[in-house]
Design a protein around this motif. Structure first.
Motif, mmCIF file in Angstrom:
data_model
loop_
_atom_site.group_PDB
_atom_site.id
_atom_site.type_symbol
_atom_site.label_atom_id
_atom_site.label_comp_id
_atom_site.label_asym_id
_atom_site.label_seq_id
_atom_site.Cartn_x
_atom_site.Cartn_y
_atom_site.Cartn_z
ATOM 1 N N UNK A 200 8.438 -24.999 -41.852
ATOM 2 C CA UNK A 200 7.656 -26.117 -42.376
ATOM 3 C C UNK A 200 8.089 -27.436 -41.764
ATOM 4 N N UNK A 201 9.073 -27.400 -40.850
ATOM 5 C CA UNK A 201 9.541 -28.670 -40.277
ATOM 6 C C UNK A 201 8.388 -29.359 -39.558
ATOM 7 N N UNK A 203 5.601 -30.308 -41.018
ATOM 8 C CA UNK A 203 4.392 -30.210 -41.840
ATOM 9 C C UNK A 203 4.548 -31.239 -42.958
ATOM 10 N N UNK A 204 3.641 -32.183 -43.041
ATOM 11 C CA UNK A 204 3.748 -33.196 -44.094
ATOM 12 C C UNK A 204 3.517 -32.484 -45.425
ATOM 13 N N UNK A 205 4.557 -32.495 -46.256
ATOM 14 C CA UNK A 205 4.568 -31.630 -47.432
ATOM 15 C C UNK A 205 3.549 -32.055 -48.480
ATOM 16 N N UNK A 208 6.062 -28.305 -51.488
ATOM 17 C CA UNK A 208 7.027 -27.653 -50.597
ATOM 18 C C UNK A 208 7.251 -26.176 -50.883
ATOM 19 N N UNK A 209 7.237 -25.779 -52.158
ATOM 20 C CA UNK A 209 7.574 -24.391 -52.486
ATOM 21 C C UNK A 209 6.388 -23.457 -52.260
ATOM 22 N N UNK A 237 14.768 -26.038 -41.319
ATOM 23 C CA UNK A 237 14.061 -25.790 -42.572
ATOM 24 C C UNK A 237 14.879 -24.798 -43.404
ATOM 25 N N UNK A 238 15.459 -25.295 -44.504
ATOM 26 C CA UNK A 238 16.335 -24.450 -45.336
ATOM 27 C C UNK A 238 15.576 -23.294 -45.972
ATOM 28 N N UNK A 239 14.253 -23.399 -46.084
ATOM 29 C CA UNK A 239 13.487 -22.329 -46.721
ATOM 30 C C UNK A 239 12.924 -21.350 -45.691
ATOM 31 N N UNK A 315 3.319 -31.427 -59.453
ATOM 32 C CA UNK A 315 4.670 -31.933 -59.693
ATOM 33 C C UNK A 315 5.369 -32.210 -58.358
ATOM 34 N N UNK A 316 5.351 -31.223 -57.475
ATOM 35 C CA UNK A 316 6.017 -31.405 -56.184
ATOM 36 C C UNK A 316 5.326 -32.496 -55.369
ATOM 37 N N UNK A 319 6.277 -36.105 -56.146
ATOM 38 C CA UNK A 319 7.552 -36.517 -55.569
ATOM 39 C C UNK A 319 7.465 -36.601 -54.037
ATOM 40 N N UNK A 320 6.836 -35.587 -53.425
ATOM 41 C CA UNK A 320 6.720 -35.582 -51.959
ATOM 42 C C UNK A 320 5.986 -36.804 -51.420
ATOM 43 N N UNK A 374 6.274 -28.274 -66.752
ATOM 44 C CA UNK A 374 6.816 -27.840 -65.467
ATOM 45 C C UNK A 374 7.658 -26.567 -65.603
#
Lengths: 478, 476
Positions: A200-201, A203-205, A208-209, A237-239, A315-316, A319-320, A374
């Motif tokens: 996903x690096x 990709x404008x989030x 994210x999940x 990308x940690x995921x 929710x995400x 914040x994003x 949430x």
């Protein structure tokens, strides 16, 4: 040979065999864009000069045998929420109208090193929020199958560009169906891989999940080849997952003998258009004729997918999207004081659908509501995953429609957002559970609008989906 | 004051970790670069950028947790703390709320009533923010993201402290543990250690907690002590006047020695914390934990015990030396170079502490190397310089870390070993001071001191006073 009718893989072969060149292919695409774009508006940006320069550079590498992969020289369109170095990346939002990234998304970078040639950036719903590509700040995209209808969304520009032959394939992103639903509406192939398969690096989030990048293309073969090119473990990308089974083209086999296919009754009940139902079940029949074992079952929890999805995604997103504040890049409104600047910038920079989701997301995360909304949504998400886990103990894949109906007319959807949200009923679960899903065309309705067949698989089972989709596709051609 | 009050204090201590790179990207954490030169898409919040945890941060955090008797959270997560401010490029800070890395620890401090355990509620990892620069000349504010993403741990204590002295003892203890770990230099003045003080007062004997305030902007132990004293008195005055304490955040003004309210609980922000979906949960394996445990350094208590066994130096010296990781390292390196423990200890206890005090510096700021200290001791041992010259050389060494042997040779400070020259000087002094000679010969032992002094003066200090003394006695 009519170049524009070739699939991406066929074009790549023709270029390698010297029957055409990357430059000729790009010129053909640009001519098509010249002719069709004023009607369809698939792109927010076509980089004509740059595209031809890149095509020449790639052709030189092909001539010098530096590039020999299946996608070398093939023109590609990229959704405008994927960062492209030196080329504006706006997410179809006024907020990012002047944002030019200094880096390319990992998926774009991988395609470019495979020799694919970037044409430009495709239109989308603003920040990928929408199901019709009508929330774009830069005008609507029309469905090339019938311009009175929407192409679907949010990757509507990418799907329409493939359908209109304004590119040979495209990248999209899928958070709740944003690849599969427009593929269904435009009559092309679209796939969302297992969460974590494509980095996903860049990709404008949006959420994210749930976000995954995937191909929109003409054939199942193209789909497997493209996915193979963009799948990677990326340390940025940690995921991102470490997979050793990304040889997706190994799934290009016409064989579903004994394949167990589950058909969830819950996907064929109230709300499903009769013509869509008929076409999808007919497609199931084709697979059955080829030896697949079909079985109806109750998936359960289907009614909870939409509220769960919109709670988590919003929710995400809330914040994003905080980083879009007028301070560092993008749109900035004039104001006397900092907080006024924030408010005015975000009020003017974001469209109504984005603001709706930011407000919804801020609400479900706020103190006093976090547990009730949430946290509860996360629990239901886990339960939905559990329901799929149980289903995949019995079935190799799950078959159903990609959307309850064919494409709506332009202007019909935005007036009733809740109804629009409900249109995501068949696609959001795959994102909540992290599953791969593919959508392929399976006929048209009485108005001639495409109908899509969706196949869902267990995590890491893309090859099963590709095998079933390929078998169906080839059967229809016979 | 009609009633007796008790002060209840808890601390939130932020410590900047000594990693070479930032917590979620590969940018340098070095101090003092030109604005926005230690930045990348990640630490400036560019669209599409993603954080990746620096493993060293986790190692330091777990190391501090183990050293403060914490339970290590084997499945932990990062959360986003959402608030809008320009120094925070994403407008959320990546921190830990729901599952912090360390929980339920304690450290022991010494108090006049004996040792006391101060509980640690939790330790969590988080990122630092950038810095706003307000240019009043141009009437603009600018942002420097060099600090954005510098790793921090926040150590949250239980409300277990009862006085400024206990707070200072607790901070000293934490600082020493963290310095020994090498996890941070913990300089309050430079902000690599920051403490926020939560304080309330209650009637002595009560088991109910009073309303607390949080005090920020405390940049020295002195400021902390004064702020505690001031806030305690302010709250008691309020209660005595029949008023109530308002729960609020207050900012300490060191110049005015007073605090003022920054924001009250009513306008406290809702940070909308939730788990960061960009970072995978962290699972701490047995192997990782064992690795950190095995790599823990010798802490002060063990070190003091070992010094007592290995080195013949006073307990007081051991306490002072081990109170600073830097000084203990210096001492041990000198031992490794073969210097005598007592000699090294004397230089540290004497001249070093004197000069540090004179310059208002802490032991961490000692600049001279163990090689040069050992070299200086060697010069005195071999009687190449006398103790007066040695002190002069030491002062230069303290300032500039010069090589004492080279310096002594260059400046010609070595003692004159030419017996004839020395004898001649002694004879001259005897001739020039008949009264003192007389006194000495009449039994006034002290008179010889004067004659030694005169000879040393004639030799411009470059003689061995012991040898001068011997020669004088011989001749008289």
């Amino acid at each position: 040979m009519e170049l524009l009718d070739l699939s991406a893989v066929e074009l790549g072969t023709a270029i390698r065999e010297g029957k055409t060149t990357a430059v000729e292919a790009m010129e053909a695409v640009l001519a098509q864009i010249e002719q069709k774009e004023s009607l369809y508006h698939c792109y927010v940006r076509v980089d004509r000069e740059g595209a031809l320069d890149r095509a020449r550079a790639v052709q030189k590498k092909i001539d010098e045998k530096e590039l020999s992969g299946p996608l070398a020289g093939v023109p590609v369109a990229v959704k405008d929420n994927l960062c492209t170095q030196g080329m504006a990346t706006t997410c179809a939002s006024r907020m990012l109208e002047n944002f030019v990234p200094a880096y390319s998304a990992e998926a774009v970078r991988r395609l470019e090193s495979a020799g694919a040639v970037l044409i430009g950036k495709t239109n989308m719903d603003e920040f990928a929020m929408g199901s019709t590509t009508e929330t774009s700040a830069y005008g609507v995209t029309r469905n090339p199958r019938d311009p009175q209808y929407v192409p679907g969304g949010s990757s509507g520009g990418s799907a329409a560009a493939v359908a209109a032959k304004e590119c040979f394939f495209a990248l999209g992103s899928d958070t709740g169906g944003s690849i599969r639903q427009p593929a269904s509406f435009c009559g092309v192939v679209g796939m969302k891989p297992t969460y974590g398969t494509v980095s996903r690096y860049g990709l404008v989030a949006y959420a994210s999940s749930l976000d995954q990048i995937g191909p929109l293309c003409k054939t199942v073969e193209d789909c497997a080849v493209i996915l193979e090119a963009i799948a990677s473990h990326d340390e940025k990308d940690s995921t991102s997952l470490q997979r050793t089974d990304t040889d997706f083209t190994a799934g290009l086999v016409q064989d579903v003998e004994g394949m167990r296919i589950g058909i969830p009754r819950d996907y064929f009940g109230e709300g499903l258009d009769g013509e869509v139902r008929e076409a999808v079940l007919k497609a199931a029949g084709v697979l059955k004729d080829r030896g697949a074992v079909l079985e109806e079952f109750d998936l359960s929890l289907v009614d909870y997918a939409i509220p769960t999805y919109y709670t988590i995604a919003a929710a995400e997103a809330s914040s994003n999207l905080e980083r879009f504040d007028g301070i560092k890049y993008g749109y900035r409104a004039q104001a006397q004081e900092l907080h006024q600047m924030y408010k005015t910038t975000r009020s003017q920079g974001f469209g109504p659908e984005v603001k709706r989701r930011i407000m919804l997301g801020s609400f479900v995360l706020s103190s006093g509501y976090y547990d009730a909304y949430y946290l509860k949504a996360l629990k239901v998400k886990a339960m939905i995953k559990g329901a799929f886990d149980r289903a995949f103990e019995k079935y190799d894949c799950i078959l159903g429609p990609a959307a309850p109906a064919t494409a709506p007319r332009l202007g019909e959807s935005l007036a009733d957002p809740l109804k629009m949200y409900l249109g995501d009923i068949y696609t959001v679960s795959a994102n909540l559970a992290g599953l791969p899903g593919i959508c392929i065309p399976c006929g048209t309705d009485s108005r001639g609008l495409p109908i899509g067949l969706q196949l869902l698989g267990d995590c890491f089972q893309e090859k099963k989906l590709i095998r079933a989709a390929y078998t169906y596709e080839q059967s229809c051609r016979e | 004051m009609s009633k007796e009050y008790e002060t209840v204090i808890g601390l939130e201590v932020h410590v900047e970790l000594a990693t070479a790179t930032k917590i979620f990207c590969g940018c340098s954490t070095a101090f003092g670069g030109r604005p926005n030169t230690h930045t990348c898409p990640v630490c400036t919040g560019m669209p599409g950028s993603l954080p990746v945890l620096n493993k060293k941060v986790l190692e330091y955090a777990v190391g501090v947790g183990l050293a403060t008797n914490c339970e290590i959270t084997r499945y932990c997560k990062f959360d986003r703390k959402n608030y809008f401010y320009p120094d925070n490029p994403q407008n959320y800070q990546i921190s830990q709320l729901y599952l912090p890395i360390c929980q339920n620890g304690w450290v022991e401090i010494d108090t006049p009533q004996g040792p006391r355990k101060i509980g640690i509620h939790e330790i969590h990892m988080e990122e630092d923010a950038g810095k706003l620069v307000h240019d009043s000349w141009e009437d603009v504010s600018l942002v420097d993201y060099n600090r954005s993403g510098v790793p921090l741990i926040e150590i949250v204590s239980q409300p277990d402290m009862r006085s400024a002295e206990e707070v200072i003892a607790y901070l000293e203890k934490l600082r020493l543990i963290i310095q020994y770990l090498g996890a941070s230099d913990c300089k309050l003045e430079e902000g690599s250690m920051r403490a926020d003080v939560n304080l309330s007062v209650r009637e002595k004997g009560s088991d109910q907690l009073g309303t607390r305030t949080e005090m920020k902007n405390l940049s020295s132990f002195r400021a902390i002590a004064r702020a505690i004293e001031g806030e305690k008195n302010r709250q008691i005055d309020l209660l005595e006047a029949g008023k109530t304490v308002v729960q609020e955040t207050r900012r300490w003004d060191e110049a005015k020695e007073d605090s003022y309210a920054m924001r009250s609980k009513e306008d406290a922000q809702d940070y909308r914390y939730f788990p960061d979906p960009d970072l995978a949960p962290i699972c701490i394996s047995d192997e990782f934990l064992e690795e950190i445990r095995a790599g823990q350094p010798e802490f002060r208590t063990e070190k003091m015990k070992r010094y007592r066994e290995e080195f013949d130096i006073p307990d007081y010296d051991i306490e002072i030396i081990t109170a600073s990781k830097h000084m203990a390292d210096l001492f041990e390196a000198s031992m490794a170079l073969g210097a005598a423990p007592k000699k090294v200890s004397n230089w540290l206890m004497g001249e070093t502490l004197r000069l540090l005090k004179e310059k208002g510096q802490g032991p961490e700021e000692i600049r001279f190397s163990p090689e040069h200290l050992t070299g200086l001791i060697d010069l005195t041992e071999r009687r190449i310089i006398n103790s007066t010259v040695a002190k002069e050389v030491f002062e230069v060494m303290f300032e500039k870390d010069i090589d004492p042997a080279g310096y002594v040779a260059e400046k010609g400070l070595g003692m004159v070993s030419d017996e004839d020259a020395l004898l001649a000087a002694v004879k001259e002094v005897i001739e020039a001071n008949p009264q003192s000679v007389q006194d000495y010969q009449n039994g006034k032992e002290k008179a010889i001191g004067f004659l030694v002094g005169q000879t040393m003066k004639a030799m411009k200090g470059k003689a061995d006073p012991g040898r001068v003394n011997e020669l004088l006695k011989e001749l008289l």
